[in-house]
Design a protein around this motif. Structure first.
Motif, PDB file in Angstrom:
ATOM      1  N   VAL A  70       0.852  -1.186   0.000  1.00  0.00           N
ATOM      2  CA  VAL A  70       0.000   0.000   0.000  1.00  0.00           C
ATOM      3  C   VAL A  70       0.890   1.239   0.000  1.00  0.00           C
ATOM      4  O   VAL A  70       1.796   1.361   0.838  1.00  0.00           O
ATOM      5  CB  VAL A  70      -0.937   0.004   1.229  1.00  0.00           C
ATOM      6  CG1 VAL A  70      -1.737   1.301   1.279  1.00  0.00           C
ATOM      7  CG2 VAL A  70      -1.875  -1.191   1.173  1.00  0.00           C
ATOM      8  N   CYS A  71       0.640   2.151  -0.948  1.00  0.00           N
ATOM      9  CA  CYS A  71       1.438   3.379  -1.041  1.00  0.00           C
ATOM     10  C   CYS A  71       1.233   4.207   0.224  1.00  0.00           C
ATOM     11  O   CYS A  71       0.105   4.531   0.582  1.00  0.00           O
ATOM     12  CB  CYS A  71       1.020   4.182  -2.272  1.00  0.00           C
ATOM     13  SG  CYS A  71       1.806   5.807  -2.325  1.00  0.00           S
ATOM     14  N   PRO A  72       2.340   4.540   0.927  1.00  0.00           N
ATOM     15  CA  PRO A  72       2.187   5.310   2.170  1.00  0.00           C
ATOM     16  C   PRO A  72       1.714   6.739   1.923  1.00  0.00           C
ATOM     17  O   PRO A  72       1.289   7.422   2.861  1.00  0.00           O
ATOM     18  CB  PRO A  72       3.602   5.300   2.770  1.00  0.00           C
ATOM     19  CG  PRO A  72       4.519   4.937   1.670  1.00  0.00           C
ATOM     20  CD  PRO A  72       3.743   4.208   0.629  1.00  0.00           C
ATOM     21  N   GLN A  73       1.799   7.183   0.673  1.00  0.00           N
ATOM     22  CA  GLN A  73       1.430   8.552   0.350  1.00  0.00           C
ATOM     23  C   GLN A  73      -0.063   8.681   0.026  1.00  0.00           C
ATOM     24  O   GLN A  73      -0.734   9.577   0.517  1.00  0.00           O
ATOM     25  CB  GLN A  73       2.261   9.022  -0.854  1.00  0.00           C
ATOM     26  CG  GLN A  73       2.309  10.511  -1.041  1.00  0.00           C
ATOM     27  CD  GLN A  73       3.456  11.119  -0.232  1.00  0.00           C
ATOM     28  OE1 GLN A  73       3.909  10.559   0.757  1.00  0.00           O
ATOM     29  NE2 GLN A  73       3.920  12.272  -0.647  1.00  0.00           N
ATOM     30  N   CYS A  74      -0.562   7.767  -0.840  1.00  0.00           N
ATOM     31  CA  CYS A  74      -1.939   7.950  -1.328  1.00  0.00           C
ATOM     32  C   CYS A  74      -2.825   6.741  -1.044  1.00  0.00           C
ATOM     33  O   CYS A  74      -3.970   6.686  -1.488  1.00  0.00           O
ATOM     34  CB  CYS A  74      -1.938   8.265  -2.826  1.00  0.00           C
ATOM     35  SG  CYS A  74      -1.514   6.845  -3.859  1.00  0.00           S
ATOM     36  N   ASP A  75      -2.291   5.746  -0.310  1.00  0.00           N
ATOM     37  CA  ASP A  75      -3.069   4.566   0.081  1.00  0.00           C
ATOM     38  C   ASP A  75      -3.468   3.652  -1.070  1.00  0.00           C
ATOM     39  O   ASP A  75      -4.286   2.754  -0.892  1.00  0.00           O
ATOM     40  CB  ASP A  75      -4.336   4.967   0.861  1.00  0.00           C
ATOM     41  CG  ASP A  75      -3.983   5.409   2.279  1.00  0.00           C
ATOM     42  OD1 ASP A  75      -2.880   5.055   2.738  1.00  0.00           O
ATOM     43  OD2 ASP A  75      -4.801   6.110   2.900  1.00  0.00           O
ATOM     44  N   THR A 182       7.659   2.061  -6.522  1.00  0.00           N
ATOM     45  CA  THR A 182       7.173   3.373  -6.954  1.00  0.00           C
ATOM     46  C   THR A 182       5.688   3.254  -7.242  1.00  0.00           C
ATOM     47  O   THR A 182       5.252   2.337  -7.938  1.00  0.00           O
ATOM     48  CB  THR A 182       7.921   3.848  -8.217  1.00  0.00           C
ATOM     49  OG1 THR A 182       9.311   3.919  -7.920  1.00  0.00           O
ATOM     50  CG2 THR A 182       7.443   5.227  -8.650  1.00  0.00           C
ATOM     51  N   CYS A 183       4.907   4.158  -6.681  1.00  0.00           N
ATOM     52  CA  CYS A 183       3.460   4.118  -6.853  1.00  0.00           C
ATOM     53  C   CYS A 183       3.093   4.682  -8.229  1.00  0.00           C
ATOM     54  O   CYS A 183       3.480   5.808  -8.553  1.00  0.00           O
ATOM     55  CB  CYS A 183       2.804   4.946  -5.744  1.00  0.00           C
ATOM     56  SG  CYS A 183       1.043   5.159  -5.958  1.00  0.00           S
ATOM     57  N   PRO A 184       2.374   3.903  -9.039  1.00  0.00           N
ATOM     58  CA  PRO A 184       1.989   4.404 -10.360  1.00  0.00           C
ATOM     59  C   PRO A 184       0.946   5.529 -10.263  1.00  0.00           C
ATOM     60  O   PRO A 184       0.811   6.331 -11.188  1.00  0.00           O
ATOM     61  CB  PRO A 184       1.416   3.180 -11.067  1.00  0.00           C
ATOM     62  CG  PRO A 184       1.016   2.252  -9.985  1.00  0.00           C
ATOM     63  CD  PRO A 184       1.872   2.549  -8.794  1.00  0.00           C
ATOM     64  N   GLY A 185       0.251   5.583  -9.135  1.00  0.00           N
ATOM     65  CA  GLY A 185      -0.789   6.594  -8.978  1.00  0.00           C
ATOM     66  C   GLY A 185      -0.209   7.982  -8.725  1.00  0.00           C
ATOM     67  O   GLY A 185      -0.530   8.945  -9.427  1.00  0.00           O
ATOM     68  N   CYS A 186       0.698   8.085  -7.717  1.00  0.00           N
ATOM     69  CA  CYS A 186       1.180   9.412  -7.324  1.00  0.00           C
ATOM     70  C   CYS A 186       2.678   9.589  -7.540  1.00  0.00           C
ATOM     71  O   CYS A 186       3.219  10.669  -7.311  1.00  0.00           O
ATOM     72  CB  CYS A 186       0.825   9.684  -5.862  1.00  0.00           C
ATOM     73  SG  CYS A 186       1.817   8.718  -4.695  1.00  0.00           S
ATOM     74  N   GLY A 187       3.369   8.521  -7.978  1.00  0.00           N
ATOM     75  CA  GLY A 187       4.799   8.650  -8.278  1.00  0.00           C
ATOM     76  C   GLY A 187       5.709   8.567  -7.057  1.00  0.00           C
ATOM     77  O   GLY A 187       6.922   8.669  -7.179  1.00  0.00           O
TER      78      GLY A 187
HETATM   79 ZN   LIG Z   1       0.779   6.665  -4.237  1.00  0.00          ZN
END
Ligand SMILES: [Zn+2]
Length: 246
Positions: A70-75, A182-187
């Motif tokens: 789970v992306c810690p930035q945008c979940d 690397t999160c594809p959603g928010c980078g």
């Molecule tokens: Zn993210």
């Protein structure tokens, strides 16, 4: 390493169901490496233990693995792929097996060993998330001297504890498996920890449930016993199952 048959793996899985994760990992290793004494797995360093778990995972389910984080930035939940080989760190395995190491820091002379499964279990059982890492370190300190004088049972300065942490990490790098994501959603990019023990157990759990469902369907269709079905190769089980569905 021995090849664990379906029946044997199911037995270990069943015995491990009501055990803590650590115990499950040790039970799996004892079954997979019968040539070693069962007690050896608990006292080997975490890195050495995880190296064997990686080998076992490759033997059971192959090189490739996919996992989620789970992306810690945008979940956002992301899926990542890797190979077991990417996680294996070539180390001087003789080093991790040594009974004790020495460290000099801030005028202190320490003798220490590497953390093992018993240490992790003891710290986890002690409860309280506070200072878990510190408690783990202190269990591994065998002797403390300052200026040649023994300093047992006295708190160590933060700088010494930090030096000890870094030294243990460099001596047993396999204990800490990390992957860059690397999160594809928010980078956002971050470094995630990968725990082979919990990953492998979750895989075995899923495999066991699928295997038991298959046993049920084949037994219902052909009247074979559980043992007869488990002794079939996975390919034959799948083929017979396909004939039932027809
Ligand atoms: Zn993210």
């Amino acid at each position: 390493m021995t090849i664990l048959g379906a029946e044997q793996l199911l037995n270990v899985w069943e015995q491990g169901l009501n055990q803590p994760l650590l115990q499950r990992a040790l039970m799996l290793l004892a079954a997979a490496f019968p040539e070693r004494s069962a007690g050896a797995f608990a006292t080997m360093s975490i890195g050495e233990r995880d190296f064997l778990l990686l080998q076992l995972r490759e033997r059971l389910f192959g090189q490739h693995l996919s996992n989620t984080a789970v992306c810690p930035q945008c979940d956002e939940r992301i899926e990542w792929q890797s190979r077991i080989a990417d996680f294996v760190i070539e180390t001087n395995s003789g080093e991790a097996k040594a009974a004790g190491f020495e460290l000099q820091a801030e005028g202190y002379q320490l003798r220490f060993r590497l953390p093992n499964s018993l240490d992790v279990a003891a710290v986890a059982n002690a409860g309280g998330a506070e200072n878990t890492a510190q408690q783990l370190l202190l269990r591994c300190v065998l002797e403390v001297k300052r200026g040649g004088v023994s300093r047992a049972n006295q708190p160590l300065p933060e700088g010494v504890m930090q030096a000890l942490t870094e030294r243990i990490e460099s001596l047993d790098p396999q204990a800490d498996i990390r992957i860059n994501l690397t999160c594809p959603g928010c980078g956002h990019s971050w470094c995630a920890l990968f725990d082979i023990a919990s990953f492998l157990w979750a895989e075995i759990n899923g495999w066991a449930e699928r295997t038991l469902q298959m046993v049920y369907r084949l037994a219902a269709a052909y009247g074979w016993s559980e043992r007869e079905i488990l002794n079939l190769s996975p390919v034959r089980r799948q083929l017979y199952l396909g004939m039932v569905a027809r």
